[in-house]
Design an enzyme around this catalytic site. Structure first.
Site, PDB file in Angstrom:
ATOM      1  N   ASP A   1       0.782  -1.353   0.142  1.00  0.00           N
ATOM      2  CA  ASP A   1      -0.049  -0.113  -0.040  1.00  0.00           C
ATOM      3  C   ASP A   1       0.874   1.244  -0.026  1.00  0.00           C
ATOM      4  O   ASP A   1       2.094   1.238   0.365  1.00  0.00           O
ATOM      5  CB  ASP A   1      -0.882   0.121   1.283  1.00  0.00           C
ATOM      6  CG  ASP A   1      -2.399  -0.781   1.213  1.00  0.00           C
ATOM      7  OD1 ASP A   1      -2.513  -1.155  -0.134  1.00  0.00           O
ATOM      8  OD2 ASP A   1      -2.929  -1.091   2.010  1.00  0.00           O
TER       9      ASP A   1
ATOM     10  N   LYS B   1      -3.479   3.346  -3.078  1.00  0.00           N
ATOM     11  CA  LYS B   1      -4.622   4.493  -3.370  1.00  0.00           C
ATOM     12  C   LYS B   1      -4.758   5.511  -2.686  1.00  0.00           C
ATOM     13  O   LYS B   1      -4.244   5.715  -1.492  1.00  0.00           O
ATOM     14  CB  LYS B   1      -6.024   3.676  -2.699  1.00  0.00           C
ATOM     15  CG  LYS B   1      -6.300   2.264  -3.437  1.00  0.00           C
ATOM     16  CD  LYS B   1      -7.606   1.648  -2.732  1.00  0.00           C
ATOM     17  CE  LYS B   1      -7.932   0.204  -3.502  1.00  0.00           C
ATOM     18  NZ  LYS B   1      -6.805  -0.844  -2.925  1.00  0.00           N
TER      19      LYS B   1
ATOM     20  N   MET C   1      -9.106   8.248   9.513  1.00  0.00           N
ATOM     21  CA  MET C   1      -9.156   8.918   8.135  1.00  0.00           C
ATOM     22  C   MET C   1     -10.091  10.039   8.424  1.00  0.00           C
ATOM     23  O   MET C   1     -11.160  10.181   7.746  1.00  0.00           O
ATOM     24  CB  MET C   1      -9.719   7.844   7.083  1.00  0.00           C
ATOM     25  CG  MET C   1      -8.515   6.891   6.769  1.00  0.00           C
ATOM     26  SD  MET C   1      -9.225   5.567   5.729  1.00  0.00           S
ATOM     27  CE  MET C   1     -10.210   4.668   6.930  1.00  0.00           C
TER      28      MET C   1
END
Length: 264
Positions: free
Chosen positions: A38, A60, A173
Site C-alpha cells: 500500500d 490508493k 481517516m
C-alpha cells in the site's frame, strides 16, 4: 524441486516503524516471492523483505484509485495461482479499515490458501505517541474505533453515534470532516474545552502529535498544516458534565454552527 503451494498472506505492516512489525510479519516478508504493498507502507518495512522478492505498488489515494480494489484482488489471485508466495502488505492491521474482506473472499473463492497476519493499528500507535492510555478504569472503559470516510458514492458514516460519557472514540481517516466531527460532539454534549490528541504519521520520522481543545481543532489543524493521514481521538470521561445546546459556541474555527451542525 517441487512446486511451491499457492498461498496469499494478508499482512499488517503496522503504523510505520519497521520495528513495530510482528515476528510473523517479518517471516512472511522474507518468504514472499511477490509483495503487493500500500501507499502508507513505510520504505523501511519493505527493506525487511527477501532481497529478490518482487515488489508491486497497489496504493490508493483519497479520491484517486490508480489500483481499483477489483484489480488488486484479481492480480494477487492470478500471481498466487502461478505457484508464487504472495504477501499483500497493508498498513496498520489489515482487519481494521484495510479492505481485508474483499481480498480474503477472492482468495477463498479461488481455493487458495490464505493467512491473516495481524499488525499494530494506527490508533494504538497514536495513543502511545501521545503518551496516553486509550482506556482508563472508571473513566473511559469503552473504546470505539470508527472512520470518517465512506466508499465512493456512499453516505458519510455516523462515526459519533456511540460517543458518550465513559468512552474514547478514535476516528481513522477523519481528514475531510473535522468541522462536522467537532459540531457533532458538541451537539452531543462534550464540553468545548475537552482535549483532543491528533496523531499524524505516527511512529515514523514524520511523526507529529499535537493536542488542542475540541473547539480549536479545526483552527489548529489549519495552522499546523496537518493534512493527509491523521488519527483523531476524543476521550469523554465518565461523569463529565455535558454542555447544554444553548451554551454551545457559535463557531468552530472559521466554520459557523447552526442547529448543531457545521456549515461547510
Amino acid at each position: 524441486m517441487e512446486p511451491t503451494e499457492a498461498s496469499i498472506a494478508l499482512v499488517g505492516a503496522g503504523p510505520g516503524a519497521a520495528d513495530l512489525l510482528t515476528v510473523r510479519a517479518v517471516q512472511r516478508l522474507q518468504e514472499a516471492d511477490v509483495i503487493f504493498y500500500d501507499r502508507l507502507v513505510d520504505p523501511s518495512v519493505l527493506e525487511l523483505a527477501r532481497r529478490n522478492a518482487e515488489r508491486v505498488f497497489v496504493g490508493k489515494h483519497v479520491g484517486a484509485h490508480a489500483w481499483p480494489q477489483g484489480r488488486t484482488c484479481g492480480v494477487i489471485v492470478a500471481v498466487a495461482r502461478e505457484g508464487r508466495r504472495v504477501v499483500r502488505l497493508k498498513s496498520g492491521d489489515p482487519g481494521i479499515y484495510g479492505r481485508l474482506t474483499e481480498e480474503l473472499d477472492a482468495a477463498r473463492a479461488a481455493k487458495i490458501k490464505v493467512e491473516i497476519v495481524t499488525g499494530v493499528t494506527a490508533v494504538s500507535a497514536a495513543g502511545a505517541a501521545s503518551g496516553a492510555s486509550l482506556t482508563a478504569r472508571g473513566v473511559s472503559d469503552t473504546l470505539i474505533l470508527t472512520t470518517g470516510m465512506c466508499r465512493s458514492g456512499g453516505n458519510a458514516p455516523d462515526c459519533l453515534r456511540h460517543a458518550g460519557p465513559g468512552t474514547t472514540t478514535a476516528i481513522y481517516m477523519g481528514i475531510a470532516e473535522p468541522a462536522n466531527i467537532v459540531a457533532g460532539l458538541l451537539a452531543r454534549g462534550l464540553p468545548p474545552h475537552a482535549e483532543v490528541p491528533v496523531g499524524h504519521a505516527v511512529s515514523t520520522s514524520r511523526e507529529r502529535c499535537i493536542r488542542c481543545s475540541l473547539d480549536q481543532l479545526v483552527r489548529t489543524l489549519d495552522e499546523e498544516a496537518i493534512t493527509g493521514v491523521r488519527t483523531l481521538m476524543f476521550a469523554w470521561p465518565r461523569g463529565v458534565a455535558t454542555m447544554p445546546a444553548h451554551a454551545l459556541p457559535r463557531s468552530i474555527g472559521s466554520q459557523e454552527i447552526f442547529g448543531g451542525n457545521a456549515i461547510t
